[in-house]
Design a protein around this motif. Structure first.
Motif, mmCIF file in Angstrom:
data_model
loop_
_atom_site.group_PDB
_atom_site.id
_atom_site.type_symbol
_atom_site.label_atom_id
_atom_site.label_comp_id
_atom_site.label_asym_id
_atom_site.label_seq_id
_atom_site.Cartn_x
_atom_site.Cartn_y
_atom_site.Cartn_z
ATOM 1 N N TYR A 63 -40.625 -14.540 -44.722
ATOM 2 C CA TYR A 63 -39.188 -14.628 -44.430
ATOM 3 C C TYR A 63 -38.358 -14.082 -45.583
ATOM 4 O O TYR A 63 -38.859 -13.851 -46.677
ATOM 5 C CB TYR A 63 -38.803 -16.078 -44.121
ATOM 6 N N ASN A 64 -37.082 -13.885 -45.295
ATOM 7 C CA ASN A 64 -36.121 -13.378 -46.271
ATOM 8 C C ASN A 64 -34.844 -14.185 -46.179
ATOM 9 O O ASN A 64 -34.337 -14.402 -45.083
ATOM 10 C CB ASN A 64 -35.744 -11.938 -45.923
ATOM 11 N N VAL A 65 -34.325 -14.620 -47.304
ATOM 12 C CA VAL A 65 -32.971 -15.183 -47.325
ATOM 13 C C VAL A 65 -32.219 -14.528 -48.479
ATOM 14 O O VAL A 65 -32.641 -14.611 -49.627
ATOM 15 C CB VAL A 65 -32.971 -16.711 -47.512
ATOM 16 N N ASP A 66 -31.129 -13.847 -48.160
ATOM 17 C CA ASP A 66 -30.325 -13.132 -49.154
ATOM 18 C C ASP A 66 -28.860 -13.484 -48.996
ATOM 19 O O ASP A 66 -28.368 -13.534 -47.880
ATOM 20 C CB ASP A 66 -30.426 -11.611 -48.945
ATOM 21 N N ILE A 67 -28.167 -13.670 -50.121
ATOM 22 C CA ILE A 67 -26.716 -13.871 -50.008
ATOM 23 C C ILE A 67 -26.031 -12.549 -49.725
ATOM 24 O O ILE A 67 -24.971 -12.513 -49.130
ATOM 25 C CB ILE A 67 -26.110 -14.501 -51.291
ATOM 26 N N ALA A 106 -28.722 -13.355 -61.228
ATOM 27 C CA ALA A 106 -29.419 -12.195 -60.669
ATOM 28 C C ALA A 106 -28.458 -11.035 -60.462
ATOM 29 O O ALA A 106 -27.236 -11.195 -60.530
ATOM 30 C CB ALA A 106 -30.076 -12.579 -59.353
ATOM 31 N N ASP A 154 -27.616 -9.510 -57.854
ATOM 32 C CA ASP A 154 -26.747 -9.556 -56.672
ATOM 33 C C ASP A 154 -25.654 -10.610 -56.867
ATOM 34 O O ASP A 154 -25.030 -11.039 -55.887
ATOM 35 C CB ASP A 154 -27.560 -9.868 -55.407
ATOM 36 N N HIS A 180 -37.860 -8.805 -51.764
ATOM 37 C CA HIS A 180 -38.327 -10.043 -52.395
ATOM 38 C C HIS A 180 -38.052 -10.061 -53.892
ATOM 39 O O HIS A 180 -38.610 -10.889 -54.603
ATOM 40 C CB HIS A 180 -39.807 -10.272 -52.100
ATOM 41 N N ARG A 212 -38.984 -11.535 -59.945
ATOM 42 C CA ARG A 212 -38.395 -12.746 -59.406
ATOM 43 C C ARG A 212 -39.012 -13.967 -60.072
ATOM 44 O O ARG A 212 -40.061 -13.879 -60.695
ATOM 45 C CB ARG A 212 -38.588 -12.836 -57.898
ATOM 46 N N ASN A 235 -35.912 -19.949 -56.492
ATOM 47 C CA ASN A 235 -36.829 -18.830 -56.739
ATOM 48 C C ASN A 235 -36.070 -17.500 -56.805
ATOM 49 O O ASN A 235 -36.140 -16.673 -55.907
ATOM 50 C CB ASN A 235 -37.904 -18.793 -55.654
ATOM 51 N N LYS A 276 -34.473 -14.016 -57.124
ATOM 52 C CA LYS A 276 -34.934 -12.627 -57.017
ATOM 53 C C LYS A 276 -34.033 -11.738 -57.885
ATOM 54 O O LYS A 276 -32.926 -12.130 -58.230
ATOM 55 C CB LYS A 276 -34.852 -12.180 -55.550
ATOM 56 N N TRP A 277 -34.480 -10.544 -58.220
ATOM 57 C CA TRP A 277 -33.711 -9.589 -59.049
ATOM 58 C C TRP A 277 -33.144 -10.285 -60.293
ATOM 59 O O TRP A 277 -32.003 -10.073 -60.700
ATOM 60 C CB TRP A 277 -32.572 -8.950 -58.249
HETATM 61 N N1 LIG Z 1 -31.002 -13.153 -56.338
HETATM 62 C C1 LIG Z 1 -31.235 -13.925 -55.275
HETATM 63 N N2 LIG Z 1 -32.262 -14.791 -55.308
HETATM 64 C C2 LIG Z 1 -32.512 -15.588 -54.249
HETATM 65 C C3 LIG Z 1 -31.689 -15.560 -53.102
HETATM 66 C C4 LIG Z 1 -30.623 -14.631 -53.081
HETATM 67 O O1 LIG Z 1 -29.867 -14.518 -52.111
HETATM 68 N N3 LIG Z 1 -30.417 -13.843 -54.189
HETATM 69 N N4 LIG Z 1 -31.972 -16.408 -52.042
HETATM 70 C C5 LIG Z 1 -32.711 -17.630 -52.373
HETATM 71 C C6 LIG Z 1 -33.135 -18.400 -51.212
HETATM 72 S S1 LIG Z 1 -31.960 -19.402 -50.471
HETATM 73 C C7 LIG Z 1 -34.440 -18.431 -50.795
HETATM 74 S S2 LIG Z 1 -34.946 -19.485 -49.560
HETATM 75 C C8 LIG Z 1 -35.453 -17.545 -51.416
HETATM 76 C C9 LIG Z 1 -36.064 -16.650 -50.354
HETATM 77 O O2 LIG Z 1 -36.965 -15.743 -50.920
HETATM 78 P P1 LIG Z 1 -37.561 -14.561 -50.024
HETATM 79 O O3 LIG Z 1 -36.400 -13.789 -49.458
HETATM 80 O O4 LIG Z 1 -38.417 -13.748 -50.927
HETATM 81 O O5 LIG Z 1 -38.349 -15.252 -48.944
HETATM 82 O O6 LIG Z 1 -34.903 -16.715 -52.433
HETATM 83 C C10 LIG Z 1 -33.930 -17.324 -53.231
HETATM 84 N N5 LIG Z 1 -33.585 -16.429 -54.300
#
Ligand SMILES: Nc1nc2c(c(=O)[nH]1)N[C@H]1C(S)=C(S)[C@@H](COP(=O)(O)O)O[C@H]1N2
Ligand SMILES: [Mo]
Length: 506
Positions: A234-238, A323, A325, A354, A359, A370, A372-373
Motif C-alpha cells: 500500500y501507499n499513503v502520501d500527503i 521529509a 514533501d 516508498h 526512508r 515511517n 519517506k524521503w
Molecule cells: N514523507 C512522508 N512520509 C510518510 C508519509 C508521507 O505522506 N510523507 N506517509 C506516512 C504514512 S501515514 C504511512 S501509513 C506510511 C506509508 O508508507 P508506504 O506508502 O511506503 O506504504 O508512510 C508514512 N511516511
C-alpha cells in the motif's frame, strides 16, 4: 449614479475585461496553459498544478481531511486535484486577461501577448522551480491571448463569431493532444511503485524472500504472501506528487538539541554496516479489516550509531523527523533508537513511492512514523505536533493488535477456508482464534511460522464444514498473551479496534 455605472461598464468593456469573448479567450488560454504544462511536465512536480495542490492540501483544515479520508477514501484525491487544476487555470487565465486588457488599452497587441505569456511563464517557473518546462504553460497562454486580441475586420474589439468557434475547437484539440502527450511522459503508477525488473537482486535478500515464500501458508483464496510485492504494497502520501530525488544530491542532517550536528550523504550511509530486516507497516487510518497492512524485506542500516554521534540533549527526549514533501512527525527518541534507515526494498532500490532514496522504519509503531524521503532529524526540547497530529490523529505510538479476515473460499470438497493476516507490532502474534458461531465457541487457526525479525505479521488459515450461514468472528492474541480488544472504534483518531466479523455461507 446609473450614468456613472454605465460609464464604468463602458470603460471596462473597452479594456475587454467584461466582454464575453474576452472572458472566453482568457478561459481558453488558462485551460490550454494547464494542458500545455501537463504535456511537457507529465504528472510530476514540474506540472503547474503540483505546487498548487500541495498548498491546497496544506491549507485544508484537518477536520475536513479526516472526514474525506474516512468517507471518501482514495478518490478524495480527485477532489483536491480538481480544485487545484481549477486554481491553476484561473491564475493563467488572469495572466491572459491582464495581457489582453493592456493590449486593448494601449492598442499594442504584441505588448499584451508578451505580458500574458511572460507572466504565465514567470508564475509557473517560480512555483514549480523549473523554468524550461514552464514554457509549456506560457506558449498556449500567449497563443490564445494573441488570437483574442488580434484586430478583426468587422469591429475592432470584437473577434468574429467564426474566430471564436475556430479557437474553441483548436483549444479542445490542443487539450486532448496534451493529455495524451502528458500521459506518455508520466511514469505510470505501477511502474513508479515497481522496481526495475532488470536490477539484479542481491543473494542475501533473495534467500530471505525464498524463506518467506516457504513459510507462507498454502491458501486457496486471494491473499498476499508473507512478503507483499511492489504491486501489492500500500501507499499513503500527503502529497499527490511524490518527491523525485537523486541519491547523489541527498543528505540527512541530525540537528537541533544535539551535542554535535551530524550530516551523512547517501554514500556515507550505504558504507555503514548493512542489514536486511522484515518489517510490517500498518496505517492508523485504515479500517478494521482494511488492506493498508503490508510487509517487505528492507535493506538499510540502524539509526542508533548516528544518534549516538549526535548526542541528544533536549529535555523532551523527542525528535521531529522531516521529509522532502514537507511531511513531519514527532515521537520519542527511544522509539527512534530502534529505527532503521532503509534504501532497499524486496532486494531492489527503494521505489520512489516508498521514499527513494531513504526512508525510516520504526518497529511496531503506526505507519505514519515511517518517514519517506527523509531529510532531517531535529532533536527537540519540547514536544510538538506532527503533520497528522495537527489534524487530530494519535498515530505515533505502537500499533493496535488486529486479525484480518481477507478471504473466505468454498473448497472443492465443500468445506470453507478462512484466511488472513494478523499483526501486533513488536508484541508479536501468539495465536489467532476463529469462531463460526458468532463468538460462542472458538478454535485456534493454523499460523505461519514466524519470519525472522521483531516487527512482523503472521498468516492464519482455518477450515470448517459449513452448515448454512455462519457468523464468523476472528481475533488475535499478542505475544504478551493479551487478547485483541472487542470494543469497536473507528480508525480516527487512534486506529480501528474491535473484532472482524463476517457472515459466510457454505
Ligand atoms: N514523507 C512522508 N512520509 C510518510 C508519509 C508521507 O505522506 N510523507 N506517509 C506516512 C504514512 S501515514 C504511512 S501509513 C506510511 C506509508 O508508507 P508506504 O506508502 O511506503 O506504504 O508512510 C508514512 N511516511
Ligand atoms: Mo498512515
Amino acid at each position: 449614479m446609473t450614468e456613472r455605472a454605465s460609464g464604468l461598464r463602458e470603460r471596462l468593456r473597452g479594456t475587454g475585461l467584461l466582454s464575453a469573448s474576452g472572458l472566453l479567450f482568457a478561459l481558453l488560454a488558462g485551460s490550454t496553459g494547464v494542458a500545455g504544462s501537463y504535456a511537457v511536465a507529465g504528472y510530476s512536480r514540474r506540472f503547474v498544478v503540483a505546487p498548487i495542490d500541495a498548498t491546497v492540501v496544506r491549507l485544508t483544515p484537518g477536520k475536513i481531511v479526516a472526514f474525506v479520508i474516512q468517507n471518501v477514501g482514495e478518490p478524495g484525491h480527485l477532489l483536491h486535484v480538481a480544485l487545484s487544476i481549477g486554481v491553476a487555470a484561473g491564475i493563467l487565465a488572469s495572466a491572459s486577461l491582464l495581457g489582453a486588457s493592456l493590449a486593448r488599452r494601449f492598442e499594442r497587441p504584441v505588448l499584451g501577448v508578451a505580458v500574458a505569456g511572460g507572466l504565465s511563464w514567470a508564475v509557473t517557473a517560480a512555483i514549480t522551480g523549473a523554468p524550461l518546462p514552464a514554457l509549456g504553460a506560457a506558449v498556449p497562454v500567449a497563443a490564445f491571448t494573441a488570437v483574442g486580441v488580434a484586430p478583426s475586420a468587422s469591429r475592432e474589439h470584437d473577434p468574429s463569431r467564426r474566430r471564436v468557434l475556430a479557437s474553441g475547437a483548436s483549444a479542445l484539440a490542443f487539450l486532448s493532444v496534451s493529455v495524451g502527450v502528458g500521459r506518455l511522459s508520466t511514469d505510470n503508477g505501477a511502474a513508479d511503485g515497481a522496481a526495475d525488473a532488470d536490477e539484479p537482486m542481491d543473494g542475501e535478500t533473495a534467500a530471505l524472500m525464498e524463506e518467506a515464500e516457504a513459510k507462507s501458508l498454502d491458501v486457496s483464496g486471494d491473499v498476499p504472501g508473507l512478503v507483499s510485492t511492489f504491486e501489492e504494497f500500500y501507499n499513503v502520501d500527503i502529497a499527490e506528487f511524490d518527491p523525485d530525488l537523486d541519491a547523489e544530491d541527498w543528505s540527512l542532517t541530525i540537528t537541533g538539541e544535539a551535542g554535535s550536528d551530524v550530516t551523512v550523504s547517501f554514500d556515507d550511509l550505504t558504507d555503514l554496516p548493512t542489514e536486511r530486516r522484515f518489517v510490517t507497516l500498518r496505517c492508523v487510518g485504515e479500517s478494521l479489516n482494511g488492506q493498508k497492512l503490508d510487509t517487505a524485506v528492507w535493506t538499510g542500516t540502524p539509526i542508533e550509531p548516528l544518534l549516538e554521534e549526535a548526542d541528544p540533549e533536549g529535555a523532551c527526549g523527542c525528535a521531529m523527523l522531516r521529509a522532502e514533501d514537507d511531511y513531519f512527525v514527532q515521537f520519542p527518541i527511544e522509539a527512534l533508537e530502534d529505527g532503521f534507515l532503509a534504501w532497499g526494498m524486496n532486494g531492489r532500490s527503494l521505489p520512489q513511492s516508498h521514499g527513494r532514496p531513504v526512508r525510516v522504519l520504526i518497529p511496531g509503531h503506526w505507519g505514519e512514523t515511517n518517514v519517506k524521503w527523509l531529510s532531517e532529524i531535529e532533536l527537540l526540547d519540547e514536544e510538538m505536533d506532527g503533520y497528522w497530529e495537527q489534524r487530530g490523529w494519535h498515530g505515533t505510538g505502537p500499533v493496535n493488535t488486529v486479525a484480518k479476515l481477507w478471504s473466505d473460499t468454498v473448497l472443492d470438497d465443500g468445506s470453507v477456508e478462512l484466511a488472513g493476516h494478523a499483526y501486533a507490532g513488536t508484541r508479536g502474534i501468539e495465536r489467532v482464534e476463529v469462531s463460526t458461531d458468532g463468538g460462542d465457541s472458538w478454535a485456534d487457526a493454523a499460523l505461519s511460522d514466524p519470519l525472522p525479525g521483531e516487527d512482523v505479521w503472521r498468516q492464519w488459515r482455518h477450515e470448517f464444514d459449513p452448515d448454512g450461514s455462519h457468523e464468523v468472528v476472528v481475533r488475535a492474541v499478542d505475544g504478551e498473551g493479551t487478547l485483541q480488544p472487542q470494543d469497536r472504534s473507528e480508525s480516527f483518531p487512534s486506529g480501528a479496534t474491535g473484532w472482524v466479523e463476517k457472515t459466510v455461507r457454505g
